[in-house]
Design a protein around this motif. Sequence first.
Motif, mmCIF file in Angstrom:
data_model
loop_
_atom_site.group_PDB
_atom_site.id
_atom_site.type_symbol
_atom_site.label_atom_id
_atom_site.label_comp_id
_atom_site.label_asym_id
_atom_site.label_seq_id
_atom_site.Cartn_x
_atom_site.Cartn_y
_atom_site.Cartn_z
ATOM 1 N N THR A 117 0.728 -1.266 -0.125
ATOM 2 C CA THR A 117 0.079 -0.098 -0.067
ATOM 3 C C THR A 117 0.956 1.330 -0.018
ATOM 4 N N HIS A 118 2.013 1.293 0.581
ATOM 5 C CA HIS A 118 2.897 2.333 0.762
ATOM 6 C C HIS A 118 4.081 2.365 -0.097
ATOM 7 N N PHE A 119 4.499 1.131 -0.658
ATOM 8 C CA PHE A 119 5.504 0.987 -1.531
ATOM 9 C C PHE A 119 5.084 0.296 -2.781
ATOM 10 N N HIS A 120 4.294 1.353 -3.775
ATOM 11 C CA HIS A 120 3.858 0.664 -4.921
ATOM 12 C C HIS A 120 4.829 0.078 -5.689
ATOM 13 N N HIS A 121 6.070 0.918 -5.791
ATOM 14 C CA HIS A 121 7.533 0.466 -6.804
ATOM 15 C C HIS A 121 8.119 -0.700 -6.112
ATOM 16 N N GLY A 122 7.839 -1.084 -4.871
ATOM 17 C CA GLY A 122 8.739 -2.382 -4.559
ATOM 18 C C GLY A 122 9.430 -2.241 -3.050
ATOM 19 N N ALA A 123 8.974 -3.281 -2.314
ATOM 20 C CA ALA A 123 9.659 -3.355 -0.924
ATOM 21 C C ALA A 123 10.961 -3.015 -0.781
ATOM 22 N N ASP A 124 11.877 -3.473 -1.993
ATOM 23 C CA ASP A 124 13.366 -3.406 -2.063
ATOM 24 C C ASP A 124 13.828 -1.919 -1.887
ATOM 25 N N LYS A 125 13.369 -1.100 -2.943
ATOM 26 C CA LYS A 125 13.665 0.182 -2.843
ATOM 27 C C LYS A 125 13.151 0.921 -1.425
ATOM 28 N N TYR A 126 11.851 0.583 -0.907
ATOM 29 C CA TYR A 126 11.422 1.120 0.344
ATOM 30 C C TYR A 126 12.378 0.920 1.541
ATOM 31 N N ILE A 127 12.818 -0.588 1.597
ATOM 32 C CA ILE A 127 13.837 -0.732 2.674
ATOM 33 C C ILE A 127 14.866 0.005 2.447
ATOM 34 N N SER A 128 15.628 0.020 1.213
ATOM 35 C CA SER A 128 16.731 0.823 1.060
ATOM 36 C C SER A 128 16.632 2.044 1.716
ATOM 37 N N SER A 129 15.326 2.725 1.406
ATOM 38 C CA SER A 129 15.142 4.250 1.892
ATOM 39 C C SER A 129 15.064 4.335 3.481
ATOM 40 N N ILE A 130 14.611 3.404 3.965
ATOM 41 C CA ILE A 130 14.530 3.209 5.545
ATOM 42 C C ILE A 130 15.868 3.194 5.920
ATOM 43 N N ALA A 131 16.957 2.460 5.481
ATOM 44 C CA ALA A 131 18.373 2.362 5.707
ATOM 45 C C ALA A 131 19.044 3.602 5.646
ATOM 46 N N ASN A 132 18.838 4.149 4.583
ATOM 47 C CA ASN A 132 19.352 5.562 4.175
ATOM 48 C C ASN A 132 18.756 6.685 5.174
ATOM 49 N N MET A 133 17.592 6.630 5.645
ATOM 50 C CA MET A 133 17.051 7.408 6.759
ATOM 51 C C MET A 133 18.110 7.288 8.034
ATOM 52 N N LEU A 134 18.512 5.982 8.343
ATOM 53 C CA LEU A 134 19.037 5.871 9.424
ATOM 54 C C LEU A 134 20.572 5.879 9.302
ATOM 55 N N ASN A 135 21.112 6.437 8.288
ATOM 56 C CA ASN A 135 22.294 6.411 7.824
ATOM 57 C C ASN A 135 23.355 4.942 8.141
ATOM 58 N N PHE A 136 22.556 4.011 7.597
ATOM 59 C CA PHE A 136 23.262 2.686 7.809
ATOM 60 C C PHE A 136 24.325 2.611 6.675
ATOM 61 N N LYS A 137 25.486 2.141 6.876
ATOM 62 C CA LYS A 137 26.454 1.964 5.782
ATOM 63 C C LYS A 137 25.651 1.347 4.319
ATOM 64 N N ASP A 138 26.104 2.073 3.552
ATOM 65 C CA ASP A 138 25.658 1.471 1.876
ATOM 66 C C ASP A 138 24.109 1.091 1.775
ATOM 67 N N ASN A 139 23.354 1.848 2.884
ATOM 68 C CA ASN A 139 22.148 1.693 2.689
ATOM 69 C C ASN A 139 21.531 0.217 2.773
ATOM 70 N N ILE A 140 22.154 -0.564 3.303
ATOM 71 C CA ILE A 140 21.783 -1.917 3.779
ATOM 72 C C ILE A 140 21.006 -1.966 5.165
#
Length: 510
Positions: free
Chosen positions: A185-208
């Motif tokens: 419902t919130h990530f129409h374009h794929g869970a993988d991109k959404y998960i990477s965006s969460i990692a990016n928000m938390l400043n995790f290394k390499d967005n993993i």
Amino acid sequence: MRGRNDGGHSKRPVVLFCVMVVCLCLLFLYFSGSNGQAGSAALEYGTKFSRSLGWGSDGDGDDGSDESIFGTGDANDVKLKSFPVCDDRHSELIPCLDRNLIYQMRLKLDLNLMEHYERHCPPPERRFNCLIPPPHGYKVPIKWPKSRDIVWKANIPHTHLAKEKSDQNWMIDAGEKIKFPGGGTHFHHGADKYISSIANMLNFKDNIINNEGMLRTVLDVGCGVASFGGYLLSSNVIAMSLAPNDVHQNQIQFALERGIPAYLGVLGTKRLPYPSRSFELAHCSRCRIDWLQRDGILMLELDRLLRPGGYFAYSSPEAYAQDEEDRRIWKEMSSLAERMCWKIAEKKNQTVIWVKPLNNDCYRSRPRGTNPPLCKSGDDPDSVWGVTMEACITPYPEQMHRDGGSGLAPWPARLTTPPPRLADLYVTADAFEKDTEMWQQRVDNYWNLLRPKVKPESIRNIMDMKANFGSFAAALKEKDVWVMNAVSHDGPNTLKIIYDRGLIGSTHDW
């Protein structure tokens, strides 16, 4: 005349007796039918079905219909019998989560509190003593990892979500198969991109998202068909995907058919069947939960389940919409989170991520009388089976407070490193390591025995019904499987050790 009169008098008691017998029989049939109608109907149908397959016969033509499945009851003459197969209308029966049973028994439940989605087990006379059959046309499931993206429609013959969520890419009806593009419902374009965006928000290394092994266990609330959890697996992160048995037909069955860990449950009135401090991340994406109800009791349940420094990722209109109602909800949620000592780690686009404190300092510095209060000192945050939620904050044990965190090793070292909470059970590191070694040897032997008969890729979903410390699951680390570790509610509370190893499971009552 006298002879005929005597004969008439002598017949009357006989007639009355017969009438009484007939009435008693009818009453017996009526009441036994009303009390056990579902079970007897299923058994009758199932017995016929099993006989047609030759399952109900002992090989000499005797179907054993009048015998117990354990034979005559004579200890010296034990004769095993087959269970009958249930009526195929019950191919998706979940006995303690059966909404039809709730309606039939007229249970008085509060729908606003989601009590009708919690466990309500049938009384003995309404239980099914038969084997649940697969749906018609059932096929051997597609193997993992292909199953993450495609399954046989015959195995889960429901396409309601494909139509209802067609614009959100939950799933696609593709003839004999159902495809899962990875949307939500919130990530129409794929869970993988959404998960990477969460990692990016938390400043995790390499967005993993696994944060170099420090983020391992996730609770996904209102998970839909569990695409979020499915796409986490490639990052060595395992999610307990949670959803109720509601109008969205078989969300959890879709997840399990795909080979994704999942569990039927709901944030209602009872604690979820997981110990305190089990998850590094809780996630809710458009999960339609009223987090403000009952003094924030549902957010406080998430707080109980999160580890020190754990995150709650929340993607919902309240986090970004500008209409009056959404702004009101956001303001009240923000106030509640602040009083719980949560801080906003990041707020970006349509997602906010809160982080839980590492120790008790913030709790102790709150003004007297601040709500929600701290839980009473006698409260056991790991006692969960049938325990009612409380609107209170679970503080850390003194040792965890001093350590400023859970003290867990990063994954995969976490799997075999003795966790600090072993001390709660008076178990030594040496005993833990010996248990791990013993189960590694056993599993190696199991696998060698299975290898000639069973292809390794044909096994995906496993349940350990008496998991203890989870060493059986730990020994399967190199296999492409996942294990649901079940721990009895009335035995040693070892489930917290299982979660501290980076595995998942549930308390249960067999």
